[in-house]
Enzyme design. Structure first.
Site, PDB file in Angstrom:
ATOM      1  CD  GLU A 166      -3.011  -1.080   2.282  1.00 54.30           C
ATOM      2  OE1 GLU A 166      -2.960  -0.156   3.105  1.00 54.30           O
ATOM      3  OE2 GLU A 166      -3.913  -1.930   2.288  1.00 54.30           O
ATOM      4  CD  GLU A 349      -3.267  -6.192   4.039  1.00 57.60           C
ATOM      5  OE1 GLU A 349      -4.115  -5.397   4.505  1.00 57.60           O
ATOM      6  OE2 GLU A 349      -2.048  -5.990   4.062  1.00 57.60           O
TER       7      GLU A 349
END
Ligand code: NCW
Length: 438
Positions: A166, A349
């Site tokens: 991220e 995720e």
């Protein structure tokens, strides 16, 4: 009811974690401080001043944790390496730190669990922050050296690697909103950090091709479905703009060697120059994208906000993070990514923070079972619609240090009693165990 056998034979199910969120042992065996150690020890930065000094004590309990993964029947485990554990000053090797990851990988392999490694999940060595951190262009070369070392050290046994987790969070939460370490609040800095993160990614991919001939490497982004929060045409426009800033910004350059026009305009406006040579490095071909999907985000046109838009709350049921539960967004984004980038995908995720209560030795998290089941269904739908989706990692294996929220948010399928470090399989873990046999 969805069954495991509905998925392709070689589809893998795993769980994910990150070093600073679970390892603890912050001052042991020569580990150096990271930006998150310093940030979380700064008053007012995390809820209740929580920090990762002890966290889940996974550094000492990894064998027990792997045993639990085995018991649940997981195929794979995604974890991150703490850069300051293996290189306390960002450059020089700490053998004891390296030994830990060797032990961890060996233990996983002995239990037939496939390791997926993330090189950077937000814990930059503080020594490198002092040299300018993600604002210093040299950071990409420091990262390349670190990545090269890890590929050499573990690449004989670990074949799946993720460079960054991220980068939107590292740049925008770290350098613009200041919610994450290092806590700066400067748009220009966020832009520089974003670019250097992507350069670091590209350098690591180049090193990977030299060091690990038979492995796969990718980048994991947070993928958000951005939707207009009202029916004004201007809100549709801002939704598409925010989508570019959160999603395309971190995918386009990696595949096409180009930022979206809107990002280019912002760099120019802030007087920042983007070199073609940088774009070539950033676009070094990768093997897959990792998708961290949690929710949708609603935005509306807002002339009173300097950014030109505001976030608004939707009316779908929310998790403890206040994130709307929106499985359809997972399907939409998987199809979008497939059509735009034509790369294999992993969900690296997905999961939820819940109002978990340990009662009589049990955590009845039916909401999490429902959440996972619905997202599994959407993943399967995407596969059936032609998406090359190869695996699914649940966030998270166990409750852990949730960054600025400290220990107040529980994402695990395993409950952690932080007083005793006892682990208890939540109902969702028991459900998953049955699912994986089905
Ligand atoms: S905060 C965040 N997370 C959580 C964290 O535990 C993990 O380390 C991260 O990879 C869970 O998964 C990721 N991501 C930031 C997502 C921001 C979404 C914001 C939506 C509302 C505007």
């Amino acid at each position: 009811m969805i069954r495991r056998s509905d998925f392709p034979k070689d589809f893998i199910f795993g769980t994910a974690t990150a070093a600073y969120q679970i390892e603890g042992a912050a001052n042991e065996d020569g580990r150096g401080p990271s930006i998150w150690d310093v940030f979380s020890h700064t008053p007012g930065k995390t809820l209740n001043g929580d920090n990762g000094d002890v966290a889940c004590d996974h550094y000492h309990r990894y064998k027990e944790d792997i045993k639990l993964m085995k018991e649940i029947g997981l195929d794979a485990y995604r974890f991150s390496i703490s850069w300051p554990r293996v290189m306390p000053d960002g450059k020089n090797i700490n053998q004891k730190g390296v030994d830990f990851y060797n032990r961890l990988v060996d233990e996983l392999l002995e239990n037939d669990i496939v390791p997926f490694i993330t090189l950077y999940h937000w814990d930059l060595p503080y020594a490198l922050y002092e040299k300018g951190g993600w604002l210093n262009p040299d950071i990409a070369l420091y990262f390349r050296a670190y990545a090269t070392f890890m590929f050499n050290e573990l690449g004989d046994r670990v074949k799946h690697w993720i460079t960054l987790n991220e980068p939107w969070c590292s740049s925008f939460l770290g350098y613009f909103t200041g919610e994450h370490a290092p806590g700066h609040k400067d748009l220009q800095e966020a832009l520089i950090a974003a670019h250097n993160l992507l350069r670091a990614h590209g350098h690591a991919v180049q090193a990977f091709r030299e060091e690990v001939k038979d492995g796969k490497v990718g980048l994991t982004n947070v993928v958000m479905k951005i939707e207009p929060g009202d029916s004004k045409p201007e809100s549709f426009l801002v939704a598409s703009l925010v989508d570019k800033f959160v999603n395309a910004w971190y995918h386009d350059p990696v595949v096409f060697g180009k930022y979206p026009e809107e990002a280019v305009a912002l760099y120019l406006e802030k007087g920042l120059q983007i070199l073609d040579s940088d774009m070539n490095i950033i676009a070094t071909p990768i093997d897959f994208f990792g998708v961290n999907y949690y929710t949708r985000t609603l935005v509306i046109f807002d002339p009173n906000n300097p950014l030109g838009f505001s976030y608004v709350q939707g009316d779908l049921p929310k998790t403890e993070m206040g994130w709307e539960i929106y499985p359809q967004g997972l399907f939409d984004m998987l199809v979008y990514l497939k059509e735009r980038y034509r790369l294999p995908l992993y969900i690296t995720e997905n999961g939820m923070a819940g109002p978990d209560k340990l009662e009589n030795g049990r955590v009845q998290d039916t909401y999490r079972i429902e959440y996972l089941e619905k997202h599994f269904e959407k993943a399967l739908e995407a596969i059936n619609a032609g998406v090359d989706l190869k695996g699914y990692f649940i966030w998270s294996l166990m409750d852990n240090f949730e960054w600025a929220y400290g220990y107040s948010k529980r994402f695990g399928i395993i409950y952690v009693d932080y007083n005793t470090q006892k682990r208890i399989l939540k109902d969702s873990a028991l459900w998953l165990k049955e699912f994986l046999k089905s």
